[in-house]
Structures are given as C-alpha cells and as structure tokens.
Design an enzyme around this catalytic site. Structure first.
Site, PDB file in Angstrom:
ATOM      1  N   ARG A  23      36.243  78.472 160.296  1.00 14.59           N
ATOM      2  CA  ARG A  23      35.954  77.042 160.390  1.00 14.59           C
ATOM      3  C   ARG A  23      34.467  76.809 160.698  1.00 14.59           C
ATOM      4  O   ARG A  23      33.834  75.930 160.140  1.00 14.59           O
ATOM      5  CB  ARG A  23      36.822  76.413 161.464  1.00 14.59           C
ATOM      6  CG  ARG A  23      36.794  74.926 161.470  1.00 14.59           C
ATOM      7  CD  ARG A  23      37.740  74.414 162.528  1.00 14.59           C
ATOM      8  NE  ARG A  23      38.439  73.273 162.002  1.00 14.59           N
ATOM      9  CZ  ARG A  23      39.411  72.661 162.612  1.00 14.59           C
ATOM     10  NH1 ARG A  23      39.845  73.098 163.775  1.00 14.59           N
ATOM     11  NH2 ARG A  23      39.983  71.622 162.079  1.00 14.59           N
ATOM     12  N   GLU A  24      33.948  77.611 161.608  1.00 20.06           N
ATOM     13  CA  GLU A  24      32.531  77.520 161.958  1.00 20.06           C
ATOM     14  C   GLU A  24      31.659  77.805 160.737  1.00 20.06           C
ATOM     15  O   GLU A  24      30.734  77.048 160.427  1.00 20.06           O
ATOM     16  CB  GLU A  24      32.219  78.522 163.069  1.00 20.06           C
ATOM     17  CG  GLU A  24      30.777  78.555 163.498  1.00 20.06           C
ATOM     18  CD  GLU A  24      30.518  79.610 164.563  1.00 20.06           C
ATOM     19  OE1 GLU A  24      29.392  79.606 165.075  1.00 20.06           O
ATOM     20  OE2 GLU A  24      31.403  80.418 164.876  1.00 20.06           O
ATOM     21  N   LEU A  25      31.951  78.877 160.027  1.00 25.31           N
ATOM     22  CA  LEU A  25      31.189  79.216 158.837  1.00 25.31           C
ATOM     23  C   LEU A  25      31.298  78.119 157.789  1.00 25.31           C
ATOM     24  O   LEU A  25      30.296  77.705 157.198  1.00 25.31           O
ATOM     25  CB  LEU A  25      31.652  80.556 158.263  1.00 25.31           C
ATOM     26  CG  LEU A  25      30.924  81.018 157.006  1.00 25.31           C
ATOM     27  CD1 LEU A  25      29.425  81.181 157.257  1.00 25.31           C
ATOM     28  CD2 LEU A  25      31.528  82.321 156.496  1.00 25.31           C
TER      29      LEU A  25
END
Length: 101
Positions: free
Chosen positions: A34-36
């Site tokens: 999700r961060e990426l």
C-alpha cells in the site's frame, strides 16, 4: 489499531519522498504494498521522483516482474554497497532535491 492506520496514511500522503527497502518479505504484505502504491501513484501524477528504493536480496528483474509500472526506477542494490556508501548515495539525492528548490 484502525486509528494508527488512518494516521499512517495521512502522514504518508504528506511525505515528500520515501526510502523503501524492498525484499522478498515486502511482497504480498498489505501495508508495504500500500505504501509503495501510494508513492507510485503520486510519483506518476506529479512526475517527480518520490521513491528511493533499496533492493535487499532481490534483483531489479524480480521487482519489475512484480511491479511492471516501475520498470525504469533507479534502485540501490544492497549487495553492491556498504551501509556508509548507501547513506552517501541518499545524501547526494537529498542535496539534489534541495538545490532544485
């Protein structure tokens, strides 16, 4: 737990860049992916490089296989540099950013 996730996502959206260590443990985990994805979406919208990835025990080919949209990303292979050398590479990137402002 939910409040901390919401706070994390808000702070993530404020970040100007991310140093992300990508390894085999990175893939398939909700929060790391999700961060990426968040940074990739912002990078594509703004056209500015936001991600400074370190590849740890994976190859750029493995990364491209999982994320074809980042085929042209420049990454640091942790097997080719010492920790001090990686820190210097990041410092150079940060200096370039500061000069651009």
């Amino acid at each position: 737990m939910i409040n901390s996730r919401i706070k994390f996502l808000k702070e993530l959206k404020k970040s100007e860049f991310a140093i992300i260590v990508i390894s085999t443990n990175f893939f398939g985990r909700e929060w790391t992916e999700r961060e990426l994805s968040e940074f990739l979406n912002r990078q594509n919208q703004n056209g500015q490089k936001l991600i400074l990835p370190i590849l740890h025990n994976i190859t750029i080919e493995q990364l491209k296989e999982k994320y074809p949209s980042i085929a042209d990303i420049q990454a640091i292979d942790s097997s080719k540099y010492t920790c001090d050398q990686i820190a210097l590479l990041f410092a150079r990137q940060f200096i370039k950013r500061l000069k651009a402002y």
